[in-house]
Write an enzyme that holds these catalytic residues in place. Structure first.
Site: not given
Length: 459
Positions: A78, A84, A87, A165, A289, A318, A339, A387, A414
């Protein structure tokens, strides 16, 4: 007590060996035990840097020159990479990114959780580009009055104007670019967060990977949309794959992107996608996701670890819009999902109906409250999947899990740091860790997901 004198000073230029990498992908150099974090530097390199900020226990450096380059350094694809904040590890070869993510999980489990467990190599993608099915960008105005849309610069709210992107869907890039043009043509004023004025705050474009359906969400600072009809007509006619255009109204002075009110301007309330054979309806507010290819890898690994049978009762804590629960529904006798987000439970129930599942039950509430209630009703689970968000599991839920002694448990995470903390508590409570599998859901960023197989030693 005298103030500690630091071994480095701000604006000082230094040559340093990079000995590690942080969870944010920054290189680490140490001077008499004092760490400096340098964006763009890699372990194994020698660099020249400028100290730009010092704190009590660590500081930040700016990379000036790579003196000795790592064999794993590559040219970022990129052109906006250095500006930026979207990432942060594109300068590292993909193979080394995966190795770093595996090491990050190992380090967190040892350092935070004091856990000595084997960690499998991180599962990567065959093609780690253009993987995101959700593009989310702020809109703004330059001092010259030009409409800009893109990502924020690192540690700022300055927008880097972006036309493409390489980790996002290319059609989504085209849609956002056209919205930027239409905003200028129709005098749709972008939002100014400092003055709390203007109309268009963010745009979110979502794609159904399997169906090629697109949803455009306009997040606005006001409900009244004067240019609505011509704007919607042009966008929907030029991009036939757009099945839904919605307006989300957020009038609050906040960094939270979505507001409470959503209006359908064109098409339908949902777009649809599949994970395996399971169909999902995705609304503007749904959590879904963002990497469809790796989501299937992640969920299949979770179900493999759960070792489910047709006689099992599964609890999905969750549960969100029911993605994991419904992915597992055909393999078990009964699945229960819980949830705290009302819209998510609504979507989970709708998704169960959409697929004709009769063996699912979704309930609104806190997992640590609802799951014990289920137990009082005589519901005994053989397997549990959690999760949680980045902050990890609620402590009272962990205590509930330990008390219930569910035979098989899968933890999908995560955040390796909160995962390590929670696994320590669960292991102390009688759960044994069988296997840890990192999965790369976010190539070219420092984020990593994990799936952990656990069994209750008391069962």
């Amino acid at each position: 007590m005298a103030k500690r004198e630091l071994p480095v000073k701000e604006n000082e230029e230094l040559v340093a060996d990079i000995t590690g990498i942080t969870h944010k992908g920054e290189g680490v150099a140490k001077f008499k035990g004092y760490p400096l974090f340098i964006k763009g530097a890699m372990q194994g390199e020698t660099v020249r840097l400028k100290v730009v900020q010092t704190k009590k226990n660590f500081g930040y450096g700016k990379l000036l020159e790579v003196v000795n380059e790592s064999e794993h350094r590559v040219e970022p694809r990129c052109s906006l990479y250095k500006e930026c904040g979207g990432c942060n590890v594109q300068h590292i070869s993909y193979e080394q990114q995966l190795a770093n993510k595996t090491d990050l999980v190992v380090d967190n489990l040892k350092r935070i959780g004091h856990l000595e467990v084997d960690v499998n190599p991180c599962i990567g993608m065959e093609d780690p580009w253009r993987y995101r099915n959700k593009t989310q960008v702020p809109f703004g105005l330059t001092e010259a009055g030009e409409v800009v849309a893109g990502f924020y610069k690192p540690r700022s709210h300055d927008i880097v104007n972006m036309e493409r992107c390489d980790i996002q869907d290319d059609t989504a890039d085209e849609i956002i670019d056209r919205i930027r043009q239409l905003s200028a043509e129709y005098d749709i004023e972008p939002y100014n967060e400092f003055k709390h004025k203007g109309f268009l705050r963010h745009v979110i474009v979502r794609k159904g990977h399997a169906t090629n359906e697109y949803m455009v969400t306009l997040i606005t600072n006001k409900k009244r949309f004067l240019q609505k009809e011509p704007f919607v007509d042009v966008l929907s006619s030029e991009f036939k794959m757009i099945k839904s255009i919605v307006q989300n109204v957020n009038t609050k002075k906040t960094n939270v992107i979505l507001g409470d009110e959503t209006l359908v301007l064109y098409g339908q309330e949902y777009i649809y996608d599949y994970i395996g054979d399971v169909k999902f309806a995705i609304s503007a507010r749904s959590f879904y996701q963002i990497n469809p290819v790796q989501t299937k890898v992640l969920y299949e690994k979770a179900l493999e670890y759960a070792n489910l049978t047709k006689e099992d009762t599964l609890i999905d804590a969750y549960c969100g819009i029911g993605t994991i629960a419904l992915f597992a529904a055909n393999r078990v006798k009964k699945v229960y999902g819980v949830e705290v987000v009302k819209d998510a439970i609504k979507d989970a129930k709708y998704n169960a109906e959409l697929n004709g599942f009769k063996n699912t039950h979704f309930e609104l509430g806190k997992a640590e409250v609802v799951i014990p209630d289920w137990r009082k009703q005589g519901i005994e689970a053989n397997a549990l999947i959690v999760d949680p968000p980045r902050k990890g599991c609620d402590e009272s839920l962990l205590n509930t899990i330990i008390e219930m002694q569910i035979p098989r448990m899968v933890y999908v995470s995560c955040n390796p740091a909160t995962l390590a903390r929670d696994l320590r508590i669960l292991e102390d409570g009688g759960y044994a860790i069988r296997e840890v599998q990192p999965v790369d859901m976010f190539p070219h960023t420092s984020h990593v997901e994990c799936v952990v197989s656990m069994v209750c030693e008391g069962k």
